[in-house]
Design an enzyme around this catalytic site. Structure first.
Site, mmCIF file in Angstrom:
data_model
loop_
_atom_site.group_PDB
_atom_site.id
_atom_site.type_symbol
_atom_site.label_atom_id
_atom_site.label_comp_id
_atom_site.label_asym_id
_atom_site.label_seq_id
_atom_site.Cartn_x
_atom_site.Cartn_y
_atom_site.Cartn_z
ATOM 1 N N GLY A 226 16.842 53.461 -25.271
ATOM 2 C CA GLY A 226 15.576 52.740 -25.235
ATOM 3 C C GLY A 226 14.772 52.964 -23.964
ATOM 4 O O GLY A 226 15.323 52.981 -22.868
ATOM 5 N N ASP B 59 19.514 44.471 -16.357
ATOM 6 C CA ASP B 59 19.589 43.379 -15.388
ATOM 7 C C ASP B 59 21.059 43.145 -15.047
ATOM 8 O O ASP B 59 21.900 43.038 -15.949
ATOM 9 C CB ASP B 59 18.979 42.103 -15.966
ATOM 10 C CG ASP B 59 19.002 40.962 -14.964
ATOM 11 O OD1 ASP B 59 18.009 40.788 -14.241
ATOM 12 O OD2 ASP B 59 20.038 40.251 -14.904
ATOM 13 N N PRO C 247 16.040 49.481 -18.085
ATOM 14 C CA PRO C 247 16.666 50.114 -19.242
ATOM 15 C C PRO C 247 16.622 51.634 -19.258
ATOM 16 O O PRO C 247 17.263 52.247 -20.108
ATOM 17 C CB PRO C 247 15.870 49.535 -20.419
ATOM 18 C CG PRO C 247 14.531 49.222 -19.839
ATOM 19 C CD PRO C 247 14.774 48.807 -18.418
ATOM 20 N N LYS D 83 30.956 53.149 -16.090
ATOM 21 C CA LYS D 83 31.891 52.651 -17.101
ATOM 22 C C LYS D 83 31.333 52.965 -18.478
ATOM 23 O O LYS D 83 30.139 52.820 -18.719
ATOM 24 C CB LYS D 83 32.090 51.143 -16.958
ATOM 25 C CG LYS D 83 32.564 50.713 -15.580
ATOM 26 C CD LYS D 83 32.634 49.213 -15.500
ATOM 27 C CE LYS D 83 33.022 48.768 -14.098
ATOM 28 N NZ LYS D 83 32.012 49.127 -13.091
ATOM 29 N N GLY E 194 22.380 49.356 -14.711
ATOM 30 C CA GLY E 194 21.375 49.457 -15.751
ATOM 31 C C GLY E 194 20.930 48.090 -16.234
ATOM 32 O O GLY E 194 21.699 47.129 -16.240
ATOM 33 N N GLN F 122 -33.639 37.140 2.150
ATOM 34 C CA GLN F 122 -34.548 36.112 1.649
ATOM 35 C C GLN F 122 -33.822 35.144 0.717
ATOM 36 O O GLN F 122 -34.136 33.957 0.690
ATOM 37 C CB GLN F 122 -35.722 36.776 0.908
ATOM 38 C CG GLN F 122 -36.696 37.528 1.805
ATOM 39 C CD GLN F 122 -37.513 36.597 2.692
ATOM 40 O OE1 GLN F 122 -37.453 35.365 2.558
ATOM 41 N NE2 GLN F 122 -38.275 37.171 3.630
ATOM 42 N N THR G 148 15.936 43.761 -18.528
ATOM 43 C CA THR G 148 17.121 43.940 -19.364
ATOM 44 C C THR G 148 16.795 44.782 -20.597
ATOM 45 O O THR G 148 15.646 44.826 -21.057
ATOM 46 C CB THR G 148 17.696 42.574 -19.781
ATOM 47 O OG1 THR G 148 18.954 42.777 -20.424
ATOM 48 C CG2 THR G 148 16.754 41.822 -20.721
ATOM 49 N N ALA G 149 17.811 45.439 -21.137
ATOM 50 C CA ALA G 149 17.606 46.363 -22.252
ATOM 51 C C ALA G 149 16.966 45.686 -23.454
ATOM 52 O O ALA G 149 16.114 46.269 -24.128
ATOM 53 C CB ALA G 149 18.941 46.993 -22.650
ATOM 54 N N ASP H 70 26.065 53.079 -12.117
ATOM 55 C CA ASP H 70 26.732 53.191 -13.410
ATOM 56 C C ASP H 70 26.139 54.335 -14.225
ATOM 57 O O ASP H 70 25.056 54.842 -13.918
ATOM 58 C CB ASP H 70 26.578 51.891 -14.209
ATOM 59 C CG ASP H 70 27.411 50.753 -13.643
ATOM 60 O OD1 ASP H 70 28.339 51.039 -12.873
ATOM 61 O OD2 ASP H 70 27.119 49.590 -13.979
#
Length: 472
Positions: free
Chosen positions: A411, A302, A224, A269, A300, A43, A330-331, A247
């Site tokens: 972190g 970026d 990170p 490294k 790790g 309706q 990135t960290a 890494d």
């Protein structure tokens, strides 16, 4: 099997919707995507459906439901809150052998709607047979994360090429092997990068027997530490890898997401203790790709922020190896966010500078005069070894010795540790922090005590000795 999964072709077929509210609108949107001709019996219409009617997208019968409205209808959906009306719609449809669905009333359904992952023409449907719709939705969300959005392009191109492939290959087994190779090889990789023309050229070369056994390199940022911060694209690429070069900074939780049968090679490294030289890593990337393998270089954070990713890709590009880049968190962004330290803040810092504590041996000194200015945040990667020199230089160039600092060790991980103090205490803080660690210098560090959220709440800062906040 309680229900037989079917995919119905609704293009230009009449579908009746009983009801004109929000629930009906949701079902109608799905029907539009399938190309159905939608008729609505109600309706009144919601404002959204009223607009669709004005735009000519739906047909409207402004009347009560009548069984004869089902004549020449392909299927019907009852989307009202009137249980008596819904039952009448189902009974009338069932009598006419017309498929019917009463929303949220499974006993009055001769068909049900699954959860859908739409990569048209590829469509995945998930159903719990009405027993656990929330579970079906959760599974759909997981599949959405795993299935690349470009699958639609891949399926569409494959559809266009089916005839040509069949002309070249009479054997069904031969055609199957062709497509298996295409969907897991360079053709699929080109699609994922949006290079559709090149992807079709690759199919043509494969048909002509000119396919080169050339792999590719994907440079992937692992974030990170917390595996939840890995990007969706990063996960998809890792799941397709033949070999992964990683890494030490890549967390075990992220490594666990790599395809199970992929080869894993640690080229990690650490400052002053490289297990594999950079030159050897560069050459390994090229060698593996030239063997036709899909190589993931997992870094790790970026890969383009103090990760030497650009240097590695220069070597890959010079060798003529196809490559792609998947950015990571990135960290400096991840660790500070988990520590409750905003990198910029209108009252404290109008800029942020990323600095590495490890430059090339012949690199120029940093511009300490600029770095010592106030109302900015310094985020220093790999700076724990040189923390004393950093503190001395900043103070010598005018930065107050009482400037707030934080050292964030490991972190975003479950054992993250945040140490808070002043610029004069930076060396001591850095010596206590677990690695990898990020140094943060600036007034924004004071906000840590107000907005830290991850793990335990921060301890009260001491003006004399550094405060240690273990966020495990």
């Amino acid at each position: 099997m309680d229900y037989l999964p079917l995919f119905a072709d609704l293009k230009q077929r009449p579908v009746l919707i009983v009801g004109g509210g929000e629930v009906a609108a949701r079902k109608i949107e799905l029907l539009h995507r399938a190309g159905a001709q939608v008729w609505v019996v109600a309706q009144t219409l919601s404002s959204e459906l009223e607009q669709q009617y004005q735009d000519g997208r739906i047909h409207w019968l402004a009347q009560d439901f009548l069984p004869e409205q089902l004549d020449n209808v392909f299927l019907v959906i009852a989307a009202t809150n009137d249980t008596v009306l819904n039952a009448a719609v189902f009974a009338a449809a069932d009598q006419r052998c017309i498929l019917a669905n009463v929303v949220d009333d499974q006993p009055l359904c001769s068909f049900i709607f699954p959860s859908i992952v739409d990569r048209s023409p590829l469509v995945v449907a998930i159903s719990s047979s009405g027993q656990a719709p929330v579970l079906a939705r959760i599974l759909r969300e997981k599949l959405e994360a795993l299935l690349p959005t470009r699958l639609s392009d891949m399926a569409a191109i494959a559809g266009r090429w089916r005839g040509r492939v069949k002309q070249h290959m009479a054997s069904m087994g031969e055609r199957r092997r062709f497509w298996e190779h295409a969907f897991s090889g360079r053709f699929a990789s080109l699609i994922s990068r949006g290079q559709l023309t090149e992807a079709e050229n690759e199919l043509q070369l494969s048909l002509e027997g000119q396919h080169r056994a050339l792999g590719e390199v994907a440079l992937v940022g692992a974030g990170p530490g917390d595996a939840g911060l890995l990007t969706l694209r990063g996960l998809q690429v890792m799941q397709q890898a033949d070999v992964v070069l990683y890494d030490h900074l890549v967390s075990p939780e992220v490594l666990d997401l790599v395809r199970r049968d992929a080869e894993r090679i640690c080229v990690g490294k650490r400052a002053g203790a490289h297990s594999v030289t950079q030159e050897a890593t560069n050459q390994l990337l090229v060698t593996l790709a030239q063997q036709g393998k899909r190589v993931v270089r997992l870094k790790g954070g970026d890969p383009f922020i103090f990760g030497r990713g650009g240097e590695e890709l220069q070597v890959v590009a010079q060798a003529g190896i196809p490559f792609q880049v998947v950015p990571g968190v990135t960290a400096a962004a991840g660790a500070t966010a988990y520590a409750g330290i905003p990198l910029t803040h209108r009252d404290h810092a109008q800029s942020v500078t990323f600095i590495t504590g490890h430059c090339r041996p012949d690199g120029d000194d940093l511009d300490w005069q600029t770095l010592a200015r106030g109302r900015q945040t310094l985020a220093i990667y790999m700076g724990t070894v040189k923390a004393a020199a950093i503190s001395q230089q900043l103070i010598a160039h005018g930065r107050s010795s009482t400037t707030p600092v934080a050292v964030i060790g490991r972190g975003t991980r479950v054992d993250q540790q945040v140490l808070i103090g002043t610029l004069a205490q930076l060396e001591s803080l850095a010596q206590q922090a677990p690695t990898p660690a990020l140094l943060v210098i600036g007034e924004v560090v004071n906000l840590h005590h107000q907005i830290a959220w991850f793990g335990q709440q921060p301890q009260t800062e001491s003006a004399i000795s550094p405060s240690v906040v273990n966020l495990a």
